[in-house]
Motif scaffolding. Structure first.
Motif, PDB file in Angstrom:
ATOM      1  N   GLY A  39       2.539  -3.046  62.003  1.00 43.59           N
ATOM      2  CA  GLY A  39       3.863  -3.462  61.545  1.00 43.59           C
ATOM      3  C   GLY A  39       4.882  -3.418  62.653  1.00 43.59           C
ATOM      4  N   LEU A  40       5.612  -4.485  62.812  1.00 38.82           N
ATOM      5  CA  LEU A  40       6.609  -4.579  63.876  1.00 38.82           C
ATOM      6  C   LEU A  40       7.984  -4.223  63.328  1.00 38.82           C
ATOM      7  CD1 LEU A  40       5.413  -7.952  65.468  1.00 38.82           C
ATOM      8  CD2 LEU A  40       4.784  -5.625  66.124  1.00 38.82           C
ATOM      9  N   VAL A  41       8.235  -2.944  63.160  1.00 40.69           N
ATOM     10  CA  VAL A  41       9.532  -2.471  62.667  1.00 40.69           C
ATOM     11  C   VAL A  41      10.048  -1.384  63.597  1.00 40.69           C
ATOM     12  CG1 VAL A  41       9.059  -3.034  60.257  1.00 40.69           C
ATOM     13  CG2 VAL A  41       8.470  -0.783  61.111  1.00 40.69           C
ATOM     14  N   GLU A  42      11.341  -1.139  63.540  1.00 42.53           N
ATOM     15  CA  GLU A  42      11.952  -0.160  64.428  1.00 42.53           C
ATOM     16  C   GLU A  42      12.160   1.200  63.785  1.00 42.53           C
ATOM     17  OE1 GLU A  42      15.324  -1.696  66.498  1.00 42.53           O
ATOM     18  OE2 GLU A  42      14.386  -3.655  66.725  1.00 42.53           O
ATOM     19  N   PHE A  43      11.870   1.329  62.502  1.00 40.85           N
ATOM     20  CA  PHE A  43      12.038   2.606  61.833  1.00 40.85           C
ATOM     21  C   PHE A  43      10.912   3.556  62.203  1.00 40.85           C
ATOM     22  CE2 PHE A  43      13.886  -0.558  58.850  1.00 40.85           C
ATOM     23  CZ  PHE A  43      15.204  -0.154  58.958  1.00 40.85           C
ATOM     24  N   LYS A  44      11.143   4.840  61.979  1.00 44.06           N
ATOM     25  CA  LYS A  44      10.087   5.832  62.182  1.00 44.06           C
ATOM     26  C   LYS A  44       8.961   5.554  61.192  1.00 44.06           C
ATOM     27  CE  LYS A  44       9.023  10.672  61.551  1.00 44.06           C
ATOM     28  NZ  LYS A  44       9.492  11.946  61.011  1.00 44.06           N
ATOM     29  N   GLN A  45       7.731   5.629  61.669  1.00 48.14           N
ATOM     30  CA  GLN A  45       6.555   5.415  60.829  1.00 48.14           C
ATOM     31  C   GLN A  45       5.610   6.595  61.011  1.00 48.14           C
ATOM     32  OE1 GLN A  45       5.038   1.811  62.438  1.00 48.14           O
ATOM     33  NE2 GLN A  45       6.699   0.576  61.662  1.00 48.14           N
ATOM     34  N   ASP A  46       5.060   7.095  59.912  1.00 49.29           N
ATOM     35  CA  ASP A  46       4.054   8.152  60.011  1.00 49.29           C
ATOM     36  C   ASP A  46       3.154   8.120  58.790  1.00 49.29           C
ATOM     37  OD1 ASP A  46       5.606   9.362  58.049  1.00 49.29           O
ATOM     38  OD2 ASP A  46       6.101  11.125  59.221  1.00 49.29           O
ATOM     39  N   MET A  47       2.287   9.092  58.663  1.00 51.07           N
ATOM     40  CA  MET A  47       1.299   9.230  57.588  1.00 51.07           C
ATOM     41  C   MET A  47       0.391   8.003  57.475  1.00 51.07           C
ATOM     42  SD  MET A  47       3.364  11.348  54.615  1.00 51.07           S
ATOM     43  CE  MET A  47       4.485  10.049  54.124  1.00 51.07           C
ATOM     44  N   PRO A  48      -0.165   7.495  58.592  1.00 48.72           N
ATOM     45  CA  PRO A  48      -1.015   6.304  58.500  1.00 48.72           C
ATOM     46  C   PRO A  48      -2.306   6.569  57.733  1.00 48.72           C
ATOM     47  CG  PRO A  48      -1.226   7.286  60.659  1.00 48.72           C
ATOM     48  CD  PRO A  48      -0.134   8.042  59.948  1.00 48.72           C
ATOM     49  N   ARG A  49      -2.723   5.576  56.979  1.00 46.76           N
ATOM     50  CA  ARG A  49      -3.998   5.595  56.252  1.00 46.76           C
ATOM     51  C   ARG A  49      -4.676   4.256  56.506  1.00 46.76           C
ATOM     52  NH1 ARG A  49      -1.627   9.890  55.747  1.00 46.76           N
ATOM     53  NH2 ARG A  49      -1.287  11.056  53.838  1.00 46.76           N
ATOM     54  N   ILE A  50      -5.980   4.252  56.603  1.00 47.33           N
ATOM     55  CA  ILE A  50      -6.712   3.002  56.819  1.00 47.33           C
ATOM     56  C   ILE A  50      -8.008   3.013  56.018  1.00 47.33           C
ATOM     57  CG2 ILE A  50      -7.835   3.877  58.913  1.00 47.33           C
ATOM     58  CD1 ILE A  50      -7.638   0.972  60.006  1.00 47.33           C
ATOM     59  N   VAL A  51      -8.320   1.879  55.409  1.00 42.52           N
ATOM     60  CA  VAL A  51      -9.580   1.703  54.678  1.00 42.52           C
ATOM     61  C   VAL A  51     -10.097   0.287  54.930  1.00 42.52           C
ATOM     62  CG1 VAL A  51      -9.097   3.387  52.853  1.00 42.52           C
ATOM     63  CG2 VAL A  51      -8.437   1.001  52.537  1.00 42.52           C
ATOM     64  N   ARG A  52     -11.382   0.103  54.772  1.00 48.85           N
ATOM     65  CA  ARG A  52     -11.972  -1.239  54.877  1.00 48.85           C
ATOM     66  C   ARG A  52     -11.474  -2.106  53.722  1.00 48.85           C
ATOM     67  NH1 ARG A  52     -18.080   0.734  55.372  1.00 48.85           N
ATOM     68  NH2 ARG A  52     -17.237   2.025  53.734  1.00 48.85           N
ATOM     69  N   ASP A  53     -11.349  -3.407  53.973  1.00 50.68           N
ATOM     70  CA  ASP A  53     -10.877  -4.308  52.919  1.00 50.68           C
ATOM     71  C   ASP A  53     -12.001  -5.012  52.186  1.00 50.68           C
ATOM     72  OD1 ASP A  53     -11.711  -6.297  54.667  1.00 50.68           O
ATOM     73  OD2 ASP A  53      -9.771  -7.317  54.739  1.00 50.68           O
ATOM     74  N   GLY A  54     -13.248  -4.768  52.553  1.00 45.99           N
ATOM     75  CA  GLY A  54     -14.380  -5.404  51.892  1.00 45.99           C
ATOM     76  C   GLY A  54     -14.735  -6.764  52.464  1.00 45.99           C
ATOM     77  N   ASN A  55     -13.964  -7.237  53.447  1.00 50.12           N
ATOM     78  CA  ASN A  55     -14.213  -8.533  54.072  1.00 50.12           C
ATOM     79  C   ASN A  55     -14.317  -8.420  55.588  1.00 50.12           C
ATOM     80  OD1 ASN A  55     -14.095 -10.289  51.717  1.00 50.12           O
ATOM     81  ND2 ASN A  55     -11.956  -9.671  51.614  1.00 50.12           N
TER      82      ASN A  55
END
Length: 87
Positions: A9-25
């Motif tokens: 994501g191209l945003v300037e706000f603070k970002q944290d707590m990332p989560r990632i999972v497969r999308d099935g494709n």
């Protein structure tokens, strides 16, 4: 995807707590807390193709916008996709 990976994501706000999972494709769903102030966060997400291309908007899409997210979880489903729960 390149040596530096892919920015979800191209945003300037603070970002944290990332989560990632497969999308099935062959790609992935990435979710994160997007802090628009020091005290309020929304959950944003991005779907990435198997080649690393962003499939949603460049800033990611809001998936939980109550402004009071303190934590969230995401679970992979066998058929793809990812239901999220916030608290």
């Amino acid at each position: 995807w390149g040596a530096g990976g892919v920015r979800a994501g191209l945003v300037e706000f603070k970002q944290d707590m990332p989560r990632i999972v497969r999308d099935g494709n062959g790609g992935a769903l990435v979710l994160w807390a997007n802090w628009q102030s020091n005290s309020t966060a929304n959950v944003f997400g991005q779907r990435l193709s198997s080649g690393g291309a962003r499939l949603w908007s460049a800033t990611g899409d809001s998936v939980a916008a109550n402004g009071e997210v303190r934590s969230f979880e995401v679970a992979e489903r066998p058929a793809g996709g990812a239901p999220a729960r916030t608290s």
